[in-house]
Design a protein around this motif. Structure first.
Motif, PDB file in Angstrom:
ATOM      1  N   ASN A   1      17.101  53.044  22.922  1.00 58.02           N
ATOM      2  CA  ASN A   1      18.224  52.110  22.945  1.00 58.02           C
ATOM      3  C   ASN A   1      19.333  52.551  23.888  1.00 58.02           C
ATOM      4  O   ASN A   1      19.913  51.729  24.600  1.00 58.02           O
ATOM      5  CB  ASN A   1      18.755  51.886  21.525  1.00 58.02           C
ATOM      6  N   LEU A   2      19.630  53.835  23.930  1.00 59.78           N
ATOM      7  CA  LEU A   2      20.649  54.338  24.844  1.00 59.78           C
ATOM      8  C   LEU A   2      20.204  54.150  26.299  1.00 59.78           C
ATOM      9  O   LEU A   2      20.979  53.677  27.140  1.00 59.78           O
ATOM     10  CB  LEU A   2      20.940  55.813  24.544  1.00 59.78           C
ATOM     11  N   ALA A   3      18.969  54.502  26.593  1.00 58.03           N
ATOM     12  CA  ALA A   3      18.457  54.349  27.964  1.00 58.03           C
ATOM     13  C   ALA A   3      18.447  52.888  28.396  1.00 58.03           C
ATOM     14  O   ALA A   3      18.865  52.566  29.517  1.00 58.03           O
ATOM     15  CB  ALA A   3      17.059  54.954  28.075  1.00 58.03           C
ATOM     16  N   VAL A   4      17.991  51.994  27.531  1.00 61.17           N
ATOM     17  CA  VAL A   4      17.939  50.577  27.901  1.00 61.17           C
ATOM     18  C   VAL A   4      19.347  50.035  28.127  1.00 61.17           C
ATOM     19  O   VAL A   4      19.596  49.326  29.106  1.00 61.17           O
ATOM     20  CB  VAL A   4      17.178  49.748  26.846  1.00 61.17           C
ATOM     21  N   ALA A   5      20.291  50.381  27.251  1.00 57.94           N
ATOM     22  CA  ALA A   5      21.669  49.925  27.439  1.00 57.94           C
ATOM     23  C   ALA A   5      22.208  50.392  28.786  1.00 57.94           C
ATOM     24  O   ALA A   5      22.781  49.603  29.552  1.00 57.94           O
ATOM     25  CB  ALA A   5      22.547  50.423  26.297  1.00 57.94           C
ATOM     26  N   LEU A   6      22.018  51.671  29.104  1.00 62.33           N
ATOM     27  CA  LEU A   6      22.515  52.209  30.375  1.00 62.33           C
ATOM     28  C   LEU A   6      21.811  51.585  31.582  1.00 62.33           C
ATOM     29  O   LEU A   6      22.457  51.282  32.598  1.00 62.33           O
ATOM     30  CB  LEU A   6      22.370  53.730  30.397  1.00 62.33           C
ATOM     31  N   LEU A   7      20.505  51.390  31.484  1.00 63.09           N
ATOM     32  CA  LEU A   7      19.767  50.780  32.590  1.00 63.09           C
ATOM     33  C   LEU A   7      20.191  49.334  32.832  1.00 63.09           C
ATOM     34  O   LEU A   7      20.327  48.904  33.987  1.00 63.09           O
ATOM     35  CB  LEU A   7      18.263  50.846  32.324  1.00 63.09           C
ATOM     36  N   LEU A   8      20.414  48.589  31.775  1.00 70.48           N
ATOM     37  CA  LEU A   8      20.836  47.200  31.937  1.00 70.48           C
ATOM     38  C   LEU A   8      22.250  47.110  32.498  1.00 70.48           C
ATOM     39  O   LEU A   8      22.545  46.258  33.358  1.00 70.48           O
ATOM     40  CB  LEU A   8      20.718  46.444  30.610  1.00 70.48           C
TER      41      LEU A   8
ATOM     42  N   LEU B   1      13.086  61.480  11.035  1.00 77.96           N
ATOM     43  CA  LEU B   1      14.010  62.000  12.033  1.00 77.96           C
ATOM     44  C   LEU B   1      13.493  61.712  13.438  1.00 77.96           C
ATOM     45  O   LEU B   1      14.234  61.275  14.313  1.00 77.96           O
ATOM     46  CB  LEU B   1      14.199  63.508  11.837  1.00 77.96           C
ATOM     47  N   GLY B   2      12.206  61.931  13.643  1.00 77.22           N
ATOM     48  CA  GLY B   2      11.603  61.667  14.945  1.00 77.22           C
ATOM     49  C   GLY B   2      11.680  60.206  15.337  1.00 77.22           C
ATOM     50  O   GLY B   2      11.955  59.876  16.493  1.00 77.22           O
ATOM     51  N   LEU B   3      11.436  59.340  14.390  1.00 77.54           N
ATOM     52  CA  LEU B   3      11.505  57.909  14.663  1.00 77.54           C
ATOM     53  C   LEU B   3      12.909  57.513  15.090  1.00 77.54           C
ATOM     54  O   LEU B   3      13.095  56.814  16.089  1.00 77.54           O
ATOM     55  CB  LEU B   3      11.068  57.119  13.433  1.00 77.54           C
ATOM     56  N   ILE B   4      13.893  57.971  14.364  1.00 79.89           N
ATOM     57  CA  ILE B   4      15.281  57.628  14.695  1.00 79.89           C
ATOM     58  C   ILE B   4      15.677  58.233  16.038  1.00 79.89           C
ATOM     59  O   ILE B   4      16.342  57.583  16.843  1.00 79.89           O
ATOM     60  CB  ILE B   4      16.232  58.061  13.563  1.00 79.89           C
ATOM     61  N   ALA B   5      15.285  59.479  16.302  1.00 76.45           N
ATOM     62  CA  ALA B   5      15.600  60.112  17.587  1.00 76.45           C
ATOM     63  C   ALA B   5      14.957  59.346  18.736  1.00 76.45           C
ATOM     64  O   ALA B   5      15.578  59.132  19.786  1.00 76.45           O
ATOM     65  CB  ALA B   5      15.142  61.568  17.581  1.00 76.45           C
ATOM     66  N   GLY B   6      13.714  58.951  18.561  1.00 71.71           N
ATOM     67  CA  GLY B   6      13.039  58.161  19.587  1.00 71.71           C
ATOM     68  C   GLY B   6      13.717  56.827  19.825  1.00 71.71           C
ATOM     69  O   GLY B   6      13.896  56.396  20.969  1.00 71.71           O
ATOM     70  N   LEU B   7      14.109  56.180  18.755  1.00 74.54           N
ATOM     71  CA  LEU B   7      14.814  54.904  18.886  1.00 74.54           C
ATOM     72  C   LEU B   7      16.165  55.084  19.565  1.00 74.54           C
ATOM     73  O   LEU B   7      16.593  54.232  20.345  1.00 74.54           O
ATOM     74  CB  LEU B   7      14.979  54.252  17.516  1.00 74.54           C
ATOM     75  N   LEU B   8      16.840  56.189  19.284  1.00 69.46           N
ATOM     76  CA  LEU B   8      18.113  56.475  19.941  1.00 69.46           C
ATOM     77  C   LEU B   8      17.912  56.608  21.448  1.00 69.46           C
ATOM     78  O   LEU B   8      18.650  56.008  22.238  1.00 69.46           O
ATOM     79  CB  LEU B   8      18.747  57.744  19.372  1.00 69.46           C
TER      80      LEU B   8
ATOM     81  N   SER C   1      10.509  57.070  24.631  1.00 64.56           N
ATOM     82  CA  SER C   1      10.877  57.079  23.213  1.00 64.56           C
ATOM     83  C   SER C   1       9.649  57.140  22.310  1.00 64.56           C
ATOM     84  O   SER C   1       9.652  57.824  21.280  1.00 64.56           O
ATOM     85  CB  SER C   1      11.741  55.861  22.862  1.00 64.56           C
ATOM     86  N   ILE C   2       8.586  56.471  22.693  1.00 71.44           N
ATOM     87  CA  ILE C   2       7.351  56.542  21.914  1.00 71.44           C
ATOM     88  C   ILE C   2       6.805  57.965  21.922  1.00 71.44           C
ATOM     89  O   ILE C   2       6.380  58.494  20.890  1.00 71.44           O
ATOM     90  CB  ILE C   2       6.302  55.547  22.461  1.00 71.44           C
ATOM     91  N   GLY C   3       6.833  58.595  23.090  1.00 70.52           N
ATOM     92  CA  GLY C   3       6.361  59.975  23.184  1.00 70.52           C
ATOM     93  C   GLY C   3       7.174  60.934  22.338  1.00 70.52           C
ATOM     94  O   GLY C   3       6.617  61.776  21.625  1.00 70.52           O
TER      95      GLY C   3
ATOM     96  N   TRP D   1      24.036  52.825  15.903  1.00 74.16           N
ATOM     97  CA  TRP D   1      23.480  52.836  14.547  1.00 74.16           C
ATOM     98  C   TRP D   1      22.549  54.029  14.369  1.00 74.16           C
ATOM     99  O   TRP D   1      22.550  54.695  13.339  1.00 74.16           O
ATOM    100  CB  TRP D   1      22.762  51.520  14.306  1.00 74.16           C
ATOM    101  N   CYS D   2      21.762  54.320  15.392  1.00 74.05           N
ATOM    102  CA  CYS D   2      20.875  55.496  15.328  1.00 74.05           C
ATOM    103  C   CYS D   2      21.682  56.783  15.209  1.00 74.05           C
ATOM    104  O   CYS D   2      21.327  57.673  14.415  1.00 74.05           O
ATOM    105  CB  CYS D   2      19.986  55.561  16.577  1.00 74.05           C
ATOM    106  N   ILE D   3      22.749  56.899  15.981  1.00 66.79           N
ATOM    107  CA  ILE D   3      23.597  58.086  15.904  1.00 66.79           C
ATOM    108  C   ILE D   3      24.183  58.244  14.503  1.00 66.79           C
ATOM    109  O   ILE D   3      24.179  59.328  13.934  1.00 66.79           O
ATOM    110  CB  ILE D   3      24.705  58.041  16.975  1.00 66.79           C
ATOM    111  N   ALA D   4      24.652  57.143  13.937  1.00 70.97           N
ATOM    112  CA  ALA D   4      25.211  57.175  12.582  1.00 70.97           C
ATOM    113  C   ALA D   4      24.133  57.589  11.564  1.00 70.97           C
ATOM    114  O   ALA D   4      24.398  58.375  10.658  1.00 70.97           O
ATOM    115  CB  ALA D   4      25.792  55.813  12.218  1.00 70.97           C
ATOM    116  N   SER D   5      22.935  57.080  11.737  1.00 71.65           N
ATOM    117  CA  SER D   5      21.847  57.435  10.826  1.00 71.65           C
ATOM    118  C   SER D   5      21.483  58.902  10.941  1.00 71.65           C
ATOM    119  O   SER D   5      21.234  59.574   9.937  1.00 71.65           O
ATOM    120  CB  SER D   5      20.607  56.588  11.117  1.00 71.65           C
ATOM    121  N   LEU D   6      21.459  59.429  12.159  1.00 73.26           N
ATOM    122  CA  LEU D   6      21.155  60.844  12.362  1.00 73.26           C
ATOM    123  C   LEU D   6      22.257  61.737  11.781  1.00 73.26           C
ATOM    124  O   LEU D   6      21.960  62.816  11.256  1.00 73.26           O
ATOM    125  CB  LEU D   6      20.958  61.143  13.843  1.00 73.26           C
ATOM    126  N   ALA D   7      23.490  61.286  11.854  1.00 70.71           N
ATOM    127  CA  ALA D   7      24.612  62.061  11.319  1.00 70.71           C
ATOM    128  C   ALA D   7      24.529  62.176   9.796  1.00 70.71           C
ATOM    129  O   ALA D   7      25.015  63.147   9.207  1.00 70.71           O
ATOM    130  CB  ALA D   7      25.935  61.434  11.726  1.00 70.71           C
TER     131      ALA D   7
END
Length: 124
Positions: A82-89, A72-79, A55-57, A116-122
Motif C-alpha cells: 500500500n505504501l509503494a502503490v500510494a507513492l508510485l501513483l 504479522l507477515g501479512l500486515i507487513a506485506g500489505l504495508l 509484498s507477496i514475497g 491502517w497497517c501501521i496502526a495495526s502493527l503498532a
C-alpha cells in the motif's frame, strides 16, 4: 516438500520479480513479454505490479514459520504494497504528469490503507 518450502521459494521468486519490475520495468517486461518500450502509464502499472509482487514475497517469507508471524507477515506485506502503490501513483501524477480520474482517489485509498497497517502493527 512442505508448505514452509513453498513459502520460501515463492518469497524468493516474487521478491526478485517485484524488485525487477520496480527498478527496471521495461527490461523486465521485455524479458517476460518481449516488449521493452513502455509508455509512462505502462511503467506505472509495471511498478505497481512490482510492488504487489514484492509484498507477496515478503508476506510469504514472514509467514513461513507460525501463525503469529503469519499475521504479522501479512500486515507487513500489505504495508509495503500500500505504501509503494500510494507513492508510485503520486509520483505518476506529479513527476510524470499522468492524469486519470481514479489516480488521486486510488493514491488516497492506498495511503489510508498503509496508515491502517501501521496502526495495526503498532498494536501487535
Amino acid at each position: 516438500m512442505g508448505t514452509r518450502w513453498l513459502l520460501i521459494v515463492t518469497a524468493f521468486v516474487e521478491v526478485a520479480t517485484g524488485l525487477a519490475l520496480l527498478v527496471v520495468p521495461s527490461h523486465t517486461v521485455a524479458i517476460l513479454l518481449g516488449e521493452g518500450s513502455l509508455s509512462p502509464q505502462a511503467l506505472v502499472v509495471g511498478r505497481v505490479t512490482g510492488a504487489a509482487l514484492l509484498s507477496i514475497g515478503v508476506t510469504c517469507w514472514l509467514s513461513r514459520h507460525s501463525e503469529r508471524s503469519g499475521a504479522l507477515g501479512l500486515i507487513a506485506g500489505l504495508l509495503i504494497y500500500n505504501l509503494a502503490v500510494a507513492l508510485l501513483l503520486i509520483h505518476a501524477a506529479l513527476a510524470l504528469t499522468i492524469y486519470g480520474i481514479g489516480l488521486w482517489p486510488a493514491s488516497a485509498l492506498h495511503a489510508a490503507l498503509a496508515s491502517w497497517c501501521i496502526a495495526s502493527l503498532a498494536m501487535k
